[in-house]
Design a protein around this motif. Structure first.
Motif, short mmCIF file in Angstrom:
data_model
loop_
_atom_site.label_atom_id
_atom_site.label_comp_id
_atom_site.label_asym_id
_atom_site.label_seq_id
_atom_site.Cartn_x
_atom_site.Cartn_y
_atom_site.Cartn_z
N MET A 152 5.72 67.98 -17.63
CA MET A 152 5.05 68.60 -16.50
C MET A 152 5.99 69.64 -15.92
SD MET A 152 3.85 66.88 -12.88
CE MET A 152 5.30 65.92 -12.73
N GLN A 153 5.52 70.84 -15.77
CA GLN A 153 6.31 71.90 -15.15
C GLN A 153 5.49 72.51 -14.04
OE1 GLN A 153 7.75 74.94 -17.74
NE2 GLN A 153 8.65 76.10 -16.10
N HIS B 297 0.34 74.12 -6.37
CA HIS B 297 1.49 73.44 -6.94
C HIS B 297 1.56 71.99 -6.45
CE1 HIS B 297 2.79 77.71 -7.24
NE2 HIS B 297 3.17 77.29 -8.42
N LEU B 298 1.34 71.79 -5.18
CA LEU B 298 1.37 70.43 -4.63
C LEU B 298 0.25 69.58 -5.22
CD1 LEU B 298 2.12 71.21 -0.89
CD2 LEU B 298 3.72 70.43 -2.65
N GLU B 299 -0.93 70.18 -5.38
CA GLU B 299 -2.05 69.44 -5.94
C GLU B 299 -1.77 69.03 -7.39
OE1 GLU B 299 -5.27 67.23 -5.98
OE2 GLU B 299 -4.41 68.19 -4.21
N HIS C 260 -0.64 64.30 -10.94
CA HIS C 260 0.23 63.56 -11.85
C HIS C 260 0.73 62.26 -11.22
CE1 HIS C 260 0.55 66.24 -15.31
NE2 HIS C 260 0.43 67.23 -14.44
N GLY C 261 0.17 61.90 -10.07
CA GLY C 261 0.47 60.61 -9.47
C GLY C 261 1.55 60.59 -8.42
N SER D 80 3.08 60.89 -4.78
CA SER D 80 2.64 60.84 -3.38
C SER D 80 3.34 61.96 -2.62
CB SER D 80 3.01 59.49 -2.76
OG SER D 80 4.43 59.38 -2.62
N ASP D 81 2.90 62.18 -1.39
CA ASP D 81 3.57 63.19 -0.57
C ASP D 81 5.03 62.80 -0.35
OD1 ASP D 81 1.29 64.69 -0.47
OD2 ASP D 81 0.78 64.19 1.60
N GLY D 82 5.31 61.50 -0.21
CA GLY D 82 6.69 61.03 -0.06
C GLY D 82 7.52 61.33 -1.31
N ASP D 83 6.91 61.13 -2.49
CA ASP D 83 7.59 61.45 -3.75
C ASP D 83 7.92 62.94 -3.83
OD1 ASP D 83 7.27 58.79 -4.65
OD2 ASP D 83 5.38 59.27 -5.67
N ILE D 84 6.96 63.75 -3.44
CA ILE D 84 7.16 65.21 -3.47
C ILE D 84 8.27 65.60 -2.50
CG2 ILE D 84 6.09 67.45 -2.99
CD1 ILE D 84 3.40 66.12 -3.94
N LEU D 85 8.27 65.02 -1.31
CA LEU D 85 9.32 65.30 -0.34
C LEU D 85 10.68 64.90 -0.89
CD1 LEU D 85 10.30 66.20 2.45
CD2 LEU D 85 9.77 63.89 3.27
#
Length: 74
Positions: A1-2, A18-20, A25-26, A28-33
């Protein structure tokens, strides 16, 4: 995943799309942060090391030399 685009050069170029993609890919917003914080820290600390002329640690020397030569470490 890129998901990376021009985010290093222009952080504002990242969009909701990009966030979507990350969420699809599973992540969460916490994971992204968490990812953004780690990536930002590495960008920051690498710039500090470059600015101060700090040499890489001995165990990283081979990877550093490959990077300088333009090839992927590994």
């Amino acid at each position: 995943m890129q998901v990376r685009g021009d985010g290093d050069a222009l952080p504002g170029a990242l969009s909701a799309r990009h966030l979507e993609t990350l969420r699809l890919h599973g992540l969460s917003d916490g994971d992204i942060l968490d990812a953004v914080e780690v990536i930002s820290y590495f960008n920051y600390i690498n710039r500090i090391a470059d600015a101060l002329g700090i040499d890489p640690e001995p165990e990283m020397q081979q990877a550093y030399e490959k990077w300088q030569a333009g090839s992927e470490p590994g």
